[in-house]
Design a protein around this motif. Structure first.
Motif, PDB file in Angstrom:
ATOM      1  N   GLY A   1     144.008 -85.790 -21.214  1.00 52.47           N
ATOM      2  CA  GLY A   1     144.044 -84.575 -20.412  1.00 52.47           C
ATOM      3  C   GLY A   1     142.757 -84.372 -19.629  1.00 52.47           C
ATOM      4  O   GLY A   1     142.784 -83.989 -18.450  1.00 52.47           O
ATOM      5  N   LEU A   2     141.617 -84.653 -20.271  1.00 50.73           N
ATOM      6  CA  LEU A   2     140.332 -84.524 -19.582  1.00 50.73           C
ATOM      7  C   LEU A   2     140.235 -85.511 -18.427  1.00 50.73           C
ATOM      8  O   LEU A   2     139.693 -85.197 -17.363  1.00 50.73           O
ATOM      9  CB  LEU A   2     139.179 -84.780 -20.566  1.00 50.73           C
ATOM     10  CG  LEU A   2     138.806 -83.653 -21.520  1.00 50.73           C
ATOM     11  CD1 LEU A   2     137.697 -84.124 -22.451  1.00 50.73           C
ATOM     12  CD2 LEU A   2     138.349 -82.430 -20.738  1.00 50.73           C
TER      13      LEU A   2
ATOM     14  N   THR B   1     142.503 -86.508 -16.526  1.00 47.52           N
ATOM     15  CA  THR B   1     143.276 -86.016 -15.387  1.00 47.52           C
ATOM     16  C   THR B   1     142.536 -84.910 -14.649  1.00 47.52           C
ATOM     17  O   THR B   1     142.517 -84.862 -13.415  1.00 47.52           O
ATOM     18  CB  THR B   1     144.641 -85.488 -15.866  1.00 47.52           C
ATOM     19  OG1 THR B   1     145.337 -86.535 -16.551  1.00 47.52           O
ATOM     20  CG2 THR B   1     145.481 -85.007 -14.689  1.00 47.52           C
ATOM     21  N   GLN B   2     141.898 -84.014 -15.414  1.00 46.94           N
ATOM     22  CA  GLN B   2     141.225 -82.860 -14.815  1.00 46.94           C
ATOM     23  C   GLN B   2     139.819 -83.179 -14.314  1.00 46.94           C
ATOM     24  O   GLN B   2     139.402 -82.701 -13.257  1.00 46.94           O
ATOM     25  CB  GLN B   2     141.163 -81.715 -15.838  1.00 46.94           C
ATOM     26  CG  GLN B   2     142.523 -81.160 -16.210  1.00 46.94           C
ATOM     27  CD  GLN B   2     142.415 -80.003 -17.188  1.00 46.94           C
ATOM     28  OE1 GLN B   2     141.456 -79.918 -17.957  1.00 46.94           O
ATOM     29  NE2 GLN B   2     143.386 -79.110 -17.150  1.00 46.94           N
ATOM     30  N   ASP B   3     139.053 -83.963 -15.089  1.00 47.67           N
ATOM     31  CA  ASP B   3     137.666 -84.256 -14.713  1.00 47.67           C
ATOM     32  C   ASP B   3     137.313 -85.661 -15.217  1.00 47.67           C
ATOM     33  O   ASP B   3     136.763 -85.827 -16.306  1.00 47.67           O
ATOM     34  CB  ASP B   3     136.722 -83.222 -15.335  1.00 47.67           C
ATOM     35  CG  ASP B   3     135.306 -83.311 -14.778  1.00 47.67           C
ATOM     36  OD1 ASP B   3     134.939 -84.387 -14.272  1.00 47.67           O
ATOM     37  OD2 ASP B   3     134.566 -82.309 -14.846  1.00 47.67           O
TER      38      ASP B   3
END
Length: 347
Positions: free
Chosen positions: A224-225, A227-229
């Motif tokens: 998830g990280l 994808t976001q940063d």
């Protein structure tokens, strides 16, 4: 001899009157802490006092009365300097702030604030090299230890670095008192560290948390990280150290010390789980076995192979205990983990 007109109080400068008051107090046997004055004022006072020869009694009395009147008119005295204010207020400030201020005060020796600046990080000093005038930067660079000054200079843009180094040639005749004043001003401006709620950076805090989470949870969070940063996720991955990282980041000679304090049954469970896991887990388990004596490796392998099926929770708990011991030794400075980036660069 008539010199009353020459020395009339109205014709005397405040500096001359101050010198006269000092002479009167010294003549009466008083002890004055003149060493607390800036050297420039001490020098001016000495020169002024040296210029006085004879002064009539009326003028002396008049100056004394004027000085007494000014003292009586004073309604309050304050510390007058930041250091004196710290001493006066330390017991009345919050413990955290008082501690930070006292630490700064302890760094000051004989009015020299430069140790506070010298102790700043290279990154902080480089920022100062961008913020201050070229002349101030030249003085600051001159006060740094040679190694640190070289590091700061190497991180300062070329054109500005050249201007600063040229300005250093103009500092030969700068007065010591001027250098002290610059140090005091810079210490007040840059010496205070901002209060932070967390001691460690977000990367290290999250890395420590994910080190202790289940593998599935850790990988889900990292995905998830990513994808976001992506950059933050990459830094967090570097901060994480799990059983899979042992083969890549621990030196073979450090393994015996790392597993010495691990419970024997836990070590065997962790190795058994590793030998039955994916390629990365197998590599780390084999790496541990190859880094100890042949006799010990043979015994550990035999005990691990005799273990039957191991519950996933028990396997992760055992492998986490092994990696926890390694991380604690690295944090204590007993061993040094291999930086994955440096290892890749060498390849």
């Amino acid at each position: 001899m008539d010199f009353s007109a020459q020395n009339a109080p109205t014709s005397l400068t405040r500096r001359r009157k101050a010198a006269m008051v000092v002479q009167m107090m010294i003549g009466d046997g008083n002890s004055l802490s003149l060493d607390k004055l800036p050297e420039a004022l001490q020098l001016a006072l000495t020169q002024e006092l040296g210029a006085i020869r004879l002064i009539d009694r009326t003028t002396v009395s008049s100056v004394a009365e004027e000085f007494t009147a000014e003292l009586e008119a004073i309604g309050m005295t304050a510390p007058g300097t930041r250091d004196a204010a710290i001493v006066a207020l330390a017991d009345h400030l919050s413990p955290t702030l008082a501690g930070r201020l006292r630490k700064q005060l302890e760094s000051v020796r004989n009015g020299d604030h430069w140790p506070i600046i010298i102790d700043l990080s290279v990154e902080r000093i480089v920022a100062i090299m961008h913020a201050e005038s070229i002349e101030i930067c030249a003085v600051a660079l001159s006060k740094l230890p040679v190694g640190k000054a070289a590091e700061v200079l190497s991180q300062t843009p070329g054109d500005r670095a050249r201007r600063i180094t040229y300005a250093m040639s103009k500092t030969a005749n700068i007065a010591p008192d001027a250098v002290r004043r610059i140090g005091a001003a810079m210490a007040q401006e840059y010496g205070q560290t901002d209060a932070r709620a967390f001691e460690k950076t977000p990367v290290l805090r999250l890395g420590a948390i994910l080190n202790s989470t289940l593998t599935d949870t850790r990988e889900d969070v990292l995905e998830g990280l990513g994808t976001q940063d992506p950059e933050f996720a990459s830094d967090v991955r570097k901060a994480i150290f799990t059983f899979k990282d042992i083969a890549q980041r621990v030196k073979p000679t450090d393994i015996p010390n790392c597993i010495r304090n691990v419970d024997g049954d836990v070590l065997i469970t962790g190795l058994a789980a590793g030998l039955k896991g994916d390629d990365a887990l197998v590599a780390s388990a084999e790496f541990i076995l190859s880094s100890v004596s042949q006799r010990m490796a043979g015994q550990l392998r035999e005990d691990a192979e005799e273990r039957g099926s191991i519950k996933k929770a028990d396997a992760e708990k055992a492998m986490a205990a092994i990696t926890k011991e390694i991380r604690e030794m690295a944090d204590a400075g007993v061993i040094t983990l291999i930086d994955p980036d440096e290892d890749s660069a060498e390849d």
